[in-house]
Design an enzyme around this catalytic site. Structure first.
Site, PDB file in Angstrom:
ATOM      1  N   HIS A  88       0.864  -1.164  -0.010  1.00  0.00           N
ATOM      2  CA  HIS A  88       0.236  -0.105   0.059  1.00  0.00           C
ATOM      3  C   HIS A  88       0.850   1.255   0.164  1.00  0.00           C
ATOM      4  O   HIS A  88       2.193   1.188   0.645  1.00  0.00           O
ATOM      5  CB  HIS A  88      -0.808   0.139   1.243  1.00  0.00           C
ATOM      6  CG  HIS A  88      -1.670  -1.258   1.404  1.00  0.00           C
ATOM      7  ND1 HIS A  88      -0.896  -2.368   2.011  1.00  0.00           N
ATOM      8  CD2 HIS A  88      -2.910  -1.472   0.928  1.00  0.00           C
ATOM      9  CE1 HIS A  88      -2.059  -3.233   1.996  1.00  0.00           C
ATOM     10  NE2 HIS A  88      -3.252  -2.688   1.412  1.00  0.00           N
ATOM     11  N   GLU A  91       2.770   2.597   3.111  1.00  0.00           N
ATOM     12  CA  GLU A  91       3.852   1.724   3.647  1.00  0.00           C
ATOM     13  C   GLU A  91       5.055   2.480   3.369  1.00  0.00           C
ATOM     14  O   GLU A  91       6.188   2.257   3.817  1.00  0.00           O
ATOM     15  CB  GLU A  91       3.678   0.442   3.264  1.00  0.00           C
ATOM     16  CG  GLU A  91       2.666  -0.385   3.769  1.00  0.00           C
ATOM     17  CD  GLU A  91       2.634  -1.763   3.165  1.00  0.00           C
ATOM     18  OE1 GLU A  91       3.649  -2.571   3.313  1.00  0.00           O
ATOM     19  OE2 GLU A  91       1.765  -2.311   2.550  1.00  0.00           O
ATOM     20  N   SER A 222      -6.795   0.783  -1.980  1.00  0.00           N
ATOM     21  CA  SER A 222      -6.196   0.122  -2.960  1.00  0.00           C
ATOM     22  C   SER A 222      -7.018   0.010  -4.195  1.00  0.00           C
ATOM     23  O   SER A 222      -8.000   0.351  -4.254  1.00  0.00           O
ATOM     24  CB  SER A 222      -5.684  -1.402  -2.349  1.00  0.00           C
ATOM     25  OG  SER A 222      -6.835  -2.055  -1.832  1.00  0.00           O
TER      26      SER A 222
END
Ligand code: R1P
Length: 283
Positions: A88, A91, A222
């Protein structure tokens, strides 16, 4: 720091060649398993697993609830490759790296992408545990310039300016509806619009209300960037969200979303989702 422009066609070829050399499978279907949906990959038979860290150039995820491996195998006899966990943006990776596995899928011969995720239900008719087939997305990151295609475009990946106005294949959406009816789960299924925000904090009440006004049915972090890359490469896309929580759209709401809840709902729907995806790939 990793720069989108430093991702070359040759890098992707290297990742693809590594996989082609090490697996007997040549799947035409690639599946991305979202949070709490990873057990789908475990149900494959005759599996060949590749931890992301073994695959050249592959991004490595750190989110709980994900296994971080590519799984090749048979889903009811049909060869598929599954991403058990995704990266993602929150991160800390550049968005092109989050979407890079889709290019690797294309490189190894995948023609159909099935992308799944966990999302919060904004539409008040949606209940926790429902499936929302994605008919369109609103990519807040992309609108703000955080697009996986940013940077130099190597034409071998596809067009500089790909269209995404028909990203989610109409025939596959109709097939999903039919399968839902055949399975007797039509009351748990919807077709709707998914948003993609950067995360990792969940949205504020006012952000969610604004999304509702825009016609967004479920909020996620996402899928949109992966689908953009898939569209650029000419793949056919089907996507669905598992509604893992209800989004708070009133200021006095006491329920707050959390990741444990997201994973719990995913696990509770394991069998239904497996059957749904198996039936999709059998067609
Ligand atoms: C939030 O609970 C997490 O679940 C979703 C969100 O993006 C976030 O990572 O994960 P997937 O999009 O991988 O399903």
């Amino acid at each position: 720091a990793y720069d989108c422009q430093s991702y070359t066609y040759e890098d992707i070829q290297e990742s693809g060649n590594f996989l082609l050399k090490n697996t007997k499978y040549r799947p035409s279907i690639g599946i991305i398993c979202g949070s709490g949906i990873g057990s789908l990959a475990e149900s494959l038979t005759d599996k060949e697993c590749f931890p992301y860290k073994r695959i050249p150039h592959f991004p490595v995820s750190t989110v709980r609830g994900h296994m971080f491996q590519l799984v090749f195998g048979l889903l009811d006899g049909v060869p598929v490759m599954c991403m058990q966990g995704r990266c993602h943006y929150y991160e800390g990776l550049p968005i092109c790296k989050c979407a890079m596995p889709v290019r690797v899928m294309k490189m190894v011969g995948v023609k159909y992408l099935i992308a799944t995720n966990a999302a919060g239900g904004i539409n008040e008719n949606y209940k926790v545990g429902d499936i929302m087939v994605v008919k369109d997305h609103v990519n807040f990151m992309g609108l703000a310039g955080v697009n996986p295609l940013r940077g130099f475009n190597d034409d071998r990946f596809g067009s500089r300016f790909p269209s995404v106005s028909r990203a989610y294949d109409i025939a596959l959406r109709a097939l999903a509806k039919k399968i839902g009816t055949d399975m007797g789960i039509e009351n748990y299924m919807h077709e709707g619009v998914l948003s993609c925000a950067g995360g990792p904090s969940y949205e504020t009440v006012t952000e969610l209300r604004a999304m509702k006004l825009l016609g967004i049915d479920a909020a996620g972090m996402s899928i949109a960037h992966e689908v953009i890359v898939a569209c650029q490469s000419g793949m056919t896309v089907f996507a669905f969200s598992l509604i893992t929580n209800k989004c708070p759209t009133t200021y006095d709401s006491t329920h707050v979303p959390d990741h444990e809840e997201v994973m719990k709902v995913g696990n509770s729907r394991e069998n239904m989702l497996k059957e749904f995806v198996s039936r999709m790939v059998l067609h």
